[in-house]
Write a protein that holds these residues in place. Structure first.
Motif: not given
Length: 641
Positions: A109-113
């Motif tokens: 999720p960190v890379m996604y956002f």
């Protein structure tokens, strides 16, 4: 003036010379080509909404739409690499490092956002400078300011190729799962991570020094970055501590819990020094500006924290154990050893010459492992089904069995049929496993609910035990033992090897352990008798009793009484109790010094050579080779053994 004169002035008569010049001029104009200004090249206007939408649908797609090929491919590649690493570490046979899996899962999720955020920011920059942005085809840039903007947008460099090369190799290895990779991770991953951290820290520092020297010489225009040297020192320090722990088996990484405030101190020193030097004018009269390097410093701190969390999980076992052993607890309802009992036919597992390990992974049930007069491994399973009667209970027992895979590592996995109103209740499958008397096997035993008992077991080297709810019982064991339980008592007797056992709630007892002993519990009493090597016992809430400590000793209780007695003193001792009396019975003959204190209690002693001064006690016995440090807040009694 006459009309003729006026006509002559309004329409002058061209003479022969003027006529010749006019013809020559017209002829020159016909021969000279006419330049038509080029039509400005229009680029399709990249829309911010489309870029953000594509980035939200597929990480990296928004950057590809904006023409930032390297960034888009990087996001896609890193996300794929993280997913492959998560699948690899959760599927290989070695003991799972839960903090590592959690960090890998959080990276998704960190890379996604961040991908969505960066795509929107890049779209803003491109829309602000559309005529100057050409990230891939390498067109000329109009000015130095435009070139700097282009670098900020595209960030070209060798890092992209290195990422593809190293990441591709890792993807291949994660997919193929070679045995040597698992061995490397188990034995040398700490050293490799330490070398990478030290190298990265040193490289960051050298690069910053080189760029500042070039800027000072006038070859490059750049501002000083405040925080880069602090980030470099942080990474190098963490890498050094990690390497020392890997080399010497120490716990130097735990110093980070005490020394982390040094980071803002170093940052402040760096800020002041750079501020003072930046105020000095260069020969041309310009002043070099300074800016905060928050991205570099925060990245270094986050990386250091991740390394600490992954490598030091053993020091907060009660927390990670609860996470590890209860990953599926919310979806499981454990049946009890009551109701209907069904005996399964015994299983005989052939033992090959190269078989060296037995791995057991169960969900619900007690596990008993012992040696017997058998040639192969024999498994007896007893299935308990409660809350059901008759044919229904028998059907659940028939569909529950023990699965075995043979080879160098024999894997034993009970497969149970869930039942009940929720469909999540697991029948209890108790295992009785007999090992050949003439063979040794390393053991890796894990169960979510149930006790583990080992009797007269000999390992090649190591024994690993793990249960979420149940006792750990060891008797007549050969080998180094590591075990943990969330809720249950721990007992070990007559162990030839090192012992490291822990529980979150339960009493602990150990007798006649030849190697080093480490016992820890959150709530419970600890008793350790007749240890042949170093003793390390600690409890948050409980009493501690140690007898026959012959070497190094560490005894600690935050809320409980400590009682230590020994006829030998062969190592340094550390004894501490925050709330509870301390009683020490020491030998009259020995070589040790005593230093102690009591915050609010009384101090008494009958040992000659010791002096009491208010709330302090000190003295020396013999040559004073070893040290005894004792601290508490209640009564302290030091007596002769």
């Amino acid at each position: 003036m006459s009309s003729g004169q006026q006509e002559h002035e309004d329409y002058p008569v061209r003479d022969e010379q003027n006529e010749a010049e006019l013809q020559e001029s017209e002829a020159g104009d016909e021969m000279k080509p006419v330049k038509i200004p080029p039509r400005p090249k229009r680029r399709p206007r990249k829309r911010k909404f489309v870029a953000g939408l594509l980035a939200a649908v597929l990480p990296g797609a928004g950057h590809l739409y904006l023409g930032l090929l390297r960034k888009g491919i990087t996001f896609i590649f890193l996300l794929l690499l993280d997913i492959m690493a998560l699948l690899y570490f959760s599927s290989i046979g070695m003991q799972i490092n839960v903090p590592l899996l959690i960090l890998l899962a959080l990276l998704i999720p960190v890379m996604y956002f961040y991908n969505v955020f960066d795509a929107l920011q890049a779209a803003d920059r491109i829309l602000r400078f559309p005529e100057e942005h050409d990230p891939e085809d390498g067109e000329d840039i109009k000015s130095a300011a435009s070139a700097r903007r282009r670098v900020r947008i595209t960030e070209p460099g060798i890092s992209f190729g290195v990422m593809l090369l190293a990441g591709g190799v890792l993807l291949f290895l994660f997919r193929q799962k070679p045995p040597w990779l698992q061995a490397f991770i188990e034995n040398s991953a700490g050293a490799a991570a330490a070398v990478l951290l030290i190298g990265l820290g040193v490289l960051m520092g050298i690069r910053e020094v080189a760029k500042n020297m070039m800027a000072r010489a006038g070859k490059e225009r750049r501002s000083r970055r405040i925080g880069r040297y602090t980030a470099s020192a942080t990474l190098a320090a963490v890498g050094t501590l990690l390497f020392l722990d890997w080399s010497y088996g120490t716990d130097d990484m735990m110093l980070l819990l005490k020394w982390w405030p040094v980071i803002p101190v170093l940052w402040g020193i760096e800020y002041l020094l750079i501020y003072l030097f930046s105020r000095r004018s260069k020969p041309g009269g310009t002043v070099r500006r300074a800016r905060m390097d928050l991205r570099g410093l925060i990245s270094a701190i986050v990386l250091a924290a991740c390394v600490f969390i992954v490598t030091e999980q053993e020091h907060y076992l009660h927390l990670w154990n609860r996470v590890s052993l209860n990953l599926t607890a919310a979806a499981v309802d454990y049946g009890e050893a009551e109701g209907h009992q069904f005996e399964k036919p015994p299983l005989v597992v052939p033992v090959e010459l190269n078989t060296s390990k037995v791995s057991i992974d169960a969900i619900n049930g007690d596990i008993l492992i012992h040696r017997a007069a058998v040639e192969d491994i024999e498994i007896k399973a007893t299935v308990w089904v409660d809350q059901l009667d008759g044919v229904l209970a028998e059907a659940i027992a028939d569909q529950s069995f023990v699965e075995v895979s043979e080879g160098t590592t024999i894997k034993i996995t009970p497969q149970s049929k869930a039942y009940g109103e929720s469909g999540k209740r697991q029948p209890r499958i108790n295992l009785d496993i007999s090992l050949p008397e003439d063979r040794r096997f390393d053991l890796n035993v894990r169960t979510m609910n149930g006790g583990i008992t080992l009797q007269n077991v000999e390992a090649i080297a190591d024994i690993s035990l793990e249960t979420g709810n149940g006792e750990l019982i060891l008797h007549r064991i050969f080998g180094n033992v590591k075990g943990k339980t969330l809720n249950g008592a721990v007992r070990a007797r007559n162990v030839l090897g090192d012992v490291e056992l822990g529980t979150s709630g339960g009493d602990m007892s150990a007798w006649e352990v030849s190697g080093a002993m480490k016992l820890s519990t959150a709530v419970g009493n600890i008793k350790a008798y007749d240890s042949g090597d170093a003793v390390d016992v600690s409890t948050k809430n409980g009493n501690v009793e140690v007898a026959g400590a012959r070497a190094k000793l560490h005894a600690e209780s935050l809320n409980g009484r400590i009682h230590v007695r020994s006829a030998d003193f062969g190592g340094d001792w550390e004894v501490y109790s925050a709330v509870g009396d301390i009683e020490l019975f020491l030998p009259l003959t020995g070589n040790y010094t005593v230093e102690g204190s009591s915050g609010y209690g009384d101090i008494t002693t009958d040992l000659p050579g010791l002096v009491i001064d208010k709330k302090l006690i000190s003295g020396q016995i013999g040559t004073g080779e070893f040290k005894l440090r004792v601290d508490g807040n209640s009564n302290l009694n030091v007596s002769k053994y």
